[in-house]
Every structure is written in C-alpha cells, then in structure tokens.
Design an enzyme around this catalytic site. Structure first.
Site, mmCIF file in Angstrom:
data_model
loop_
_atom_site.group_PDB
_atom_site.id
_atom_site.type_symbol
_atom_site.label_atom_id
_atom_site.label_comp_id
_atom_site.label_asym_id
_atom_site.label_seq_id
_atom_site.Cartn_x
_atom_site.Cartn_y
_atom_site.Cartn_z
ATOM 1 N NE ARG A 23 -2.234 -1.098 3.743
ATOM 2 C CZ ARG A 23 -1.749 -0.215 4.580
ATOM 3 N NH1 ARG A 23 -1.848 1.078 4.338
ATOM 4 N NH2 ARG A 23 -1.165 -0.586 5.703
ATOM 5 C CE1 TYR A 42 2.079 -7.129 -4.075
ATOM 6 C CE2 TYR A 42 1.139 -6.308 -2.038
ATOM 7 C CZ TYR A 42 1.864 -7.254 -2.715
ATOM 8 O OH TYR A 42 2.364 -8.349 -2.047
ATOM 9 C CE LYS A 93 -5.858 -2.993 5.245
ATOM 10 N NZ LYS A 93 -6.088 -3.439 6.624
ATOM 11 C CG HIS A 127 -7.050 -2.103 10.846
ATOM 12 N ND1 HIS A 127 -5.756 -1.693 11.007
ATOM 13 C CD2 HIS A 127 -6.995 -3.149 9.986
ATOM 14 C CE1 HIS A 127 -4.956 -2.446 10.285
ATOM 15 N NE2 HIS A 127 -5.677 -3.342 9.657
ATOM 16 C CB SER A 136 -0.169 -3.047 9.335
ATOM 17 O OG SER A 136 -1.325 -2.364 8.901
ATOM 18 C CB CYS A 174 0.597 -6.269 15.620
ATOM 19 S SG CYS A 174 1.425 -4.701 15.849
ATOM 20 C CG ASP A 211 -7.425 -6.403 7.682
ATOM 21 O OD1 ASP A 211 -6.614 -6.040 8.554
ATOM 22 O OD2 ASP A 211 -7.518 -5.833 6.580
ATOM 23 N NE ARG A 240 0.044 -8.315 2.398
ATOM 24 C CZ ARG A 240 -0.664 -7.649 3.298
ATOM 25 N NH1 ARG A 240 -1.788 -8.138 3.783
ATOM 26 N NH2 ARG A 240 -0.253 -6.486 3.745
HETATM 27 C C1 OXD Z 1 -2.683 -3.932 6.622
HETATM 28 C C2 OXD Z 1 -3.228 -5.087 5.913
HETATM 29 O O1 OXD Z 1 -1.713 -3.315 6.156
HETATM 30 O O2 OXD Z 1 -4.188 -5.692 6.437
HETATM 31 O O3 OXD Z 1 -3.188 -3.606 7.685
HETATM 32 O O4 OXD Z 1 -2.744 -5.421 4.822
HETATM 33 MN MN MN Z 2 -5.001 -4.658 8.065
#
Ligand code: OXD
Ligand code: MN
Length: 616
Positions: free
Chosen positions: A86, A229, A238, A258, A280, A282, A305, A397
């Site tokens: 991102r 991407y 998102k 989130h 993100s 974690c 997510d 991913r």
């Molecule tokens: C993030 C994801 O970056 O879920 O939080 O990809």
């Molecule tokens: Mn996320």
C-alpha cells in the site's frame, strides 16, 4: 468495442445497462467513455469466470499455475518490484474542507484532484478490457452490508475481489433503482495504445510510477490509479471497508474498524465474541486463528482484518466481517506459528510475491524451519539457501476464501452478525505496556485506543523499533479527522451505555532487560483470553494501576507454563518515569491533532500525568 453482458437480472424498464440502478448504469457508461477500453466485461463471480481469467493470466505470463497436486487451483503472481505494498504517502482524503480530513491524512481539494486524475484516467484502459465488478461488503442481504461497483483494468484485481468480497450477480441483484452503492474506479495506468494510436506490448505486472489512492468521503467515491497491489487495487478492503465506511459509519451511527473478530468458547461451554484492533504487522491473522494451549478452550475465526459494528435493536453492539476472504501476509505464517492459516491455503489461493519451489509449490521465510535448497525468489530469480536476501518479499501475500479456514466459526457469515462482548487493543511494544489490562470504563478504553502505538518493524516505515502512534490501528485508514473519530467512539459508547463491550489492552511483545520476549505468545495467548473472559464473567479480581486493572498472579492461568524468574513482574511493570516520558509523546499527538481532540481525553491525560507524578 464489444460489450459483454453478464447474466445479471433485467427488469422490463431496464434499458441502459445490466443493473436495475440507473445511477450505476450511467456511471459505467461515463467511465467507458473516459477510459476508452477495447471491451467491457460485467463480472458474474462464477467459477467459470475465475477459470477463464486465471487461464488468460497464465497464458499471458502474469500468473504461474502451481502444481495442482500440491496446491490445486492456485496461482503465483509476481508484482513489479516498484509496486509491492500500500502507498500511504500517495493515499488522499479529498474532503471539501482540509480540517475534515484532519492532520493525519493527506488532503487535496476534491475538484482539483478530480481534474488532475480525470486527465490521467482519460484513455488509461486503451487496448484493455474494462471489468465491471459489482460487490457486497458483508453477507448478501445483511442489514449491515454495503454495495460497491469497482471498475478495473486489472484481471488480477478481479480474481482477488472474487475471493475477498461477495462479487458478481448476487451483488447486482441487491442493487435496486434507489439502492446506495459506492463507485470505485481503478486503473493500473498502463494503456496499451497511446494518444497517437501506437500500440505497445503488455507486461506481466502493469502499473505506473505515478500512484494515487484517492477517497472522496462526502460523495463516497474511490479513485485509484497506478498500482495493482493489495489495498491499492482491491478497493473493497481498506479504501471502502475502512476509509469510506468510517465516514458512512460516523454519519449513520455505527463503526468501521481495523479489527479481527473471534468467537471464544470457555471449558464450561460459554461463548463470547471479541473484536481486536492491532496495527499492521502485529500478528493479527495469527491471533484470529489462535489454537489455545489451555485445555478446554476453543477459538474460532470470524474475521482477520476488518469489523463493522453497529448497535442493534436491543442496544447491543453487533459485528460483521465485511470481507469474504483473507489477504494475509505470508512471511512469518508457518506450520509452528499459524498451522490454521497453513491449512487454510491448501488450494484455491492466489499467492503474490512469494518464492516458488522446484516442484511448483510456494515457500516463504517462516513457512518451515529450513528453506528448500533451491527456489525461484519472489521476482523469479534463482535463489539458494544461505543467500542473505529473503526468497519471499516481506509483504508477500496469500488471498484465500475465508470458509476454507478449518476453524471458521459457523456464524462468520451470519447476516445479523455477532454480539461483541469485549474489544481489545494491542500493539508491538517492547516496554511499558503490560501483557493485559482492563480499561476502567468505556472512556478509558477510548483513551487506550487513541494512544495505541506500535514499534516499526520494516525499515521502509522509518527507523526500526521507533514508536509510531497508531490510534485504534486506524492511522492509515480513518477517512476523516482523528479527533472527530475519537468523539464518535465516545458517542457510540454513550449510546450503548451498560451494554457497551468491556475494553482491554494487550501486548504479546514485551521484552526483558536482556532483550528477549517475556511472553511466549501464539497459542499461550489463550491464557490472556481466559483472564479476559473470567473478567467478563466476574470471576476474577484485579488491581488498579495507571494502565488500568491488572491481573493478580494467583488468579491467572499459568499452570504448565515455565515463565522465566521475574518475568511476571516485568510483564506488568508500570514504571512511572517511563510512563511520564511516554505521556509527553501522547501530548504531542494530541497537540498535533488539535482542537478536535475530545476534552475528556485531554482531562484523562492530565489525570494520568498527576497520578504518575505522585508515584515517582
Ligand atoms: C494492513 C493489511 O496493512 O491488512 O493492515 O494489509
Ligand atoms: Mn489490516
């Protein structure tokens, strides 16, 4: 230009396009004119369509079909190395007034941005197929679901949207003449025919060096240009389910967060549902798929997510997972760390930027203890065990349907959602933050969410280990001013009153003086869940601290766990001097956000500082 229509329903008065929504048909017609594609395909979301698209991508060299005995119906995509994540610095919130986007977002005036982008989008699909992707975020027909239509020239985005959302005919059927829907425009920005009509060859991963991920919160629109991407191109995730949805939620009295959602069943068979926000990187997917080590406990997955939460008619907070799949970070997902995720991706999975084995399967750092001797790395280059560079990209991913998860909860796609009993906030913190604490009330919980922070893990984010404030884990995802968003949390809490979920803070990552982790994490986090559930049930007590209510060692499920000497005290140590120092950073954050920080949160901070000073 050939226009291929889907099997979407047509009513008698229907004329302009294959939906019952005049506004949707008109938008698609307008976009077709602007983008100038070679043809238009309305997506149906069938498996035949998935097969046709994947086969086309394999033929064109954009996907590698994996060994169908090892990984049936699965594919590997390799992105352009300049398009691997991102792009937060290229993400914009274009509200009419800059103060409505707030200081934590990049703001641009909507008219100006639209004018600039219209020129980029003009002709950007020349020589390509324009896909029209109708989708529902949330189970079809759920009162909490919302509809969108993505236009894209990326077939990779189409097949990913098919996994991640309820996409195609079933979504179109929800779209009545007056139904609200979110337009989501996406182009990779690599037309195959230029302004003077000269054609060029396609590449395996088309994209553009100029990238824009743009949101118009007032008109509920998304325009994304230049990247193929993840969150930049799967616009349901998102862009819609967090940035646009957070604004819808503010206006309609709900919350777009989130957060993962899990169902926890105690040894006595009592069920609780928990939602948890983590920044993100974690280990959110690991926690969403936790396998408890503590006997008798069961954790089932509902989402990994995003959660949409709304007070129901009985005044309780209900949540759905608006997505239909997992877009998980591959490296670090392993047989030891997350066996459930490894089992989930047995097939029907699109992998991106991971390594390829000699027998046509995938591999990444952490999948197994030892790397295969030889691989093709994420860019397709020969790789040998022992080379310093990782074989998979750190943001590689897997994209996989949620219902393949062996521990998915039965109610994961219940249109009514589940009642949330507790909300957890967690970050990656080597110091200061205890393993678990309970907020004294909703307002304190909001303070904990607002001050959530995590240490940076990737050098790309800045110095590794540096603390980054990530309020509610929403810093890159909140579609409006952060202070107003905190106020919205306070307002929802007030509406919920005694029905509000209890709020906890957790931290699996605290380190001792020697730099080693104090807590084993993973399945052992079930011991923390045990304490949280016992708190909800009122069967364990707690001691007060500046961090909130902390567990008492004798009441905490430590049986069978060898904690190093002194680890318990270190896990729960609240050092007033270190906390005071950290509170300076909180003051800076509040000052940066400015006048919209709710007064009650400023008062909390002042009270916390007095309390800490009195403990020095
Ligand atoms: C993030 C994801 O970056 O879920 O939080 O990809
Ligand atoms: Mn996320």
């Amino acid at each position: 230009m050939t226009v291929m229509f889907s099997e979407a329903p047509r009513s008698a008065e229907h004329v302009a396009g294959p939906t019952r929504s005049p506004s949707a048909n008109e938008w698609v017609a307008q976009m077709t004119e602007l983008l100038q594609p070679a043809d238009v395909h309305w997506c149906t979301g069938t498996s035949d369509e998935f097969d046709l698209l994947t086969e086309k991508l394999v033929q064109e060299g954009s996907l590698v079909r994996l060994n169908s005995e090892r990984r049936p119906n699965s594919f590997l995509a390799r992105s352009d190395p300049r398009d691997v994540a991102r792009s937060e610095e290229r993400t914009f919130i274009c509200s009419e007034r800059p103060e409505d986007a707030g200081v934590t977002n990049n703001w641009r005036a909507p008219d100006e941005m639209k004018a600039e982008l219209t020129e980029l989008f003009r002709g950007s699909m020349r020589g390509r197929t324009m896909y029209v992707v109708p989708f529902s975020m949330g189970p079809i027909g759920s009162p909490l679901a919302k509809l969108g239509i993505q236009i894209t020239d990326s077939p990779y985005a189409v097949i990913s949207m098919q996994i991640m959302t309820r996409m195609g005919t079933e979504a179109v059927e929800q779209l009545g003449p007056d139904t609200e829907w979110v337009p989501a425009l996406h182009s990779v920005g690599y037309p195959l025919i230029d302004d003077s009509g000269v054609r060029r060859d396609d590449v395996a991963w088309p994209c553009n060096d100029e990238k824009y991920i743009v949101h118009f919160p007032e008109t509920r629109e998304i325009w994304s240009y230049g990247s193929g991407y993840g969150g930049n191109s799967l616009l349901g995730k998102k862009c819609f389910a967090l940035r646009i949805a957070s604004v819808l939620a503010r206006d309609e009295g709900w919350m777009a967060e989130h957060m993962l959602i899990i169902k926890v069943t105690s040894p006595e068979g009592r069920v609780h549902h928990l939602a948890a926000a983590f920044p993100s990187a974690c280990g959110k997917t690991n926690f969403a798929m936790l396998q408890p080590t503590l006997p008798g406990w069961k954790v089932e997955t509902i989402g990994d997510d995003i959660a949409w939460l709304r007070p129901d008619d009985d005044g309780r907070l209900r949540a759905i997972n608006p997505e239909r799949g997992f877009f998980g970070v591959a490296p670090g997902t392993g047989v030891d760390t997350n066996p459930t995720a490894v089992a989930t991706i047995w097939g029907n999975t699109i992998f991106t930027n991971v390594a390829l084995t000699v027998d046509g399967d995938i591999w990444w750092e952490g999948l197994t203890d030892t790397a295969p001797e030889r691989l093709a790395d994420w860019q397709g280059r020969p790789w040998m065990r022992g080379l310093p560079a990782p074989a998979a990209h750190p943001n590689g991913r897997f994209t996989v349907p949620a219902d393949q998860c062996p521990q998915i909860a039965d109610e994961w796609d219940d249109p009514q959602g589940v009642v949330i009993d507790a909300i957890l906030f967690g970050g990656r913190r080597a110091s200061n933050i205890p393993l678990v604490s309970e907020a004294t009330d909703w307002e304190h919980g909001v303070f904990l969410g607002a001050t959530l922070s995590s240490e940076q893990t990737a050098a790309a984010e800045g110095p590794v280990g540096k603390l980054r404030h990530d309020p509610f884990a929403m810093l890159p995802f909140c579609g409006y001013d952060m202070g107003d968003y905190w106020q919205h949390w306070l307002d929802v809490g007030e509406e919920l009153g005694d029905n509000a979920p209890r709020i906890f803070q957790v931290n699996w990552f605290r380190k001792g003086a020697d730099g080693s982790f104090l807590w084993p994490g993973f399945g052992e986090n079930s011991r923390v869940l045990d304490w949280i559930v016992r708190r909800l049930e009122g069967s364990v007590s707690a001691v007060k601290s500046p961090a909130g209510s902390l567990p008492i060692r004798d009441e905490f499920a430590l049986d069978g766990l060898e904690l190093p000497a002194g680890a318990w005290n270190e896990l729960f140590d609240v050092d007033p001097a270190a906390w005071l120092q950290e509170s300076e950073q909180t003051t800076e954050l509040f000052d940066r956000i400015g006048a919209t920080v709710p007064k009650v949160l400023r008062h909390r901070l002042t009270r916390l500082r007095w309390d800490l000073v009195s403990r020095l």
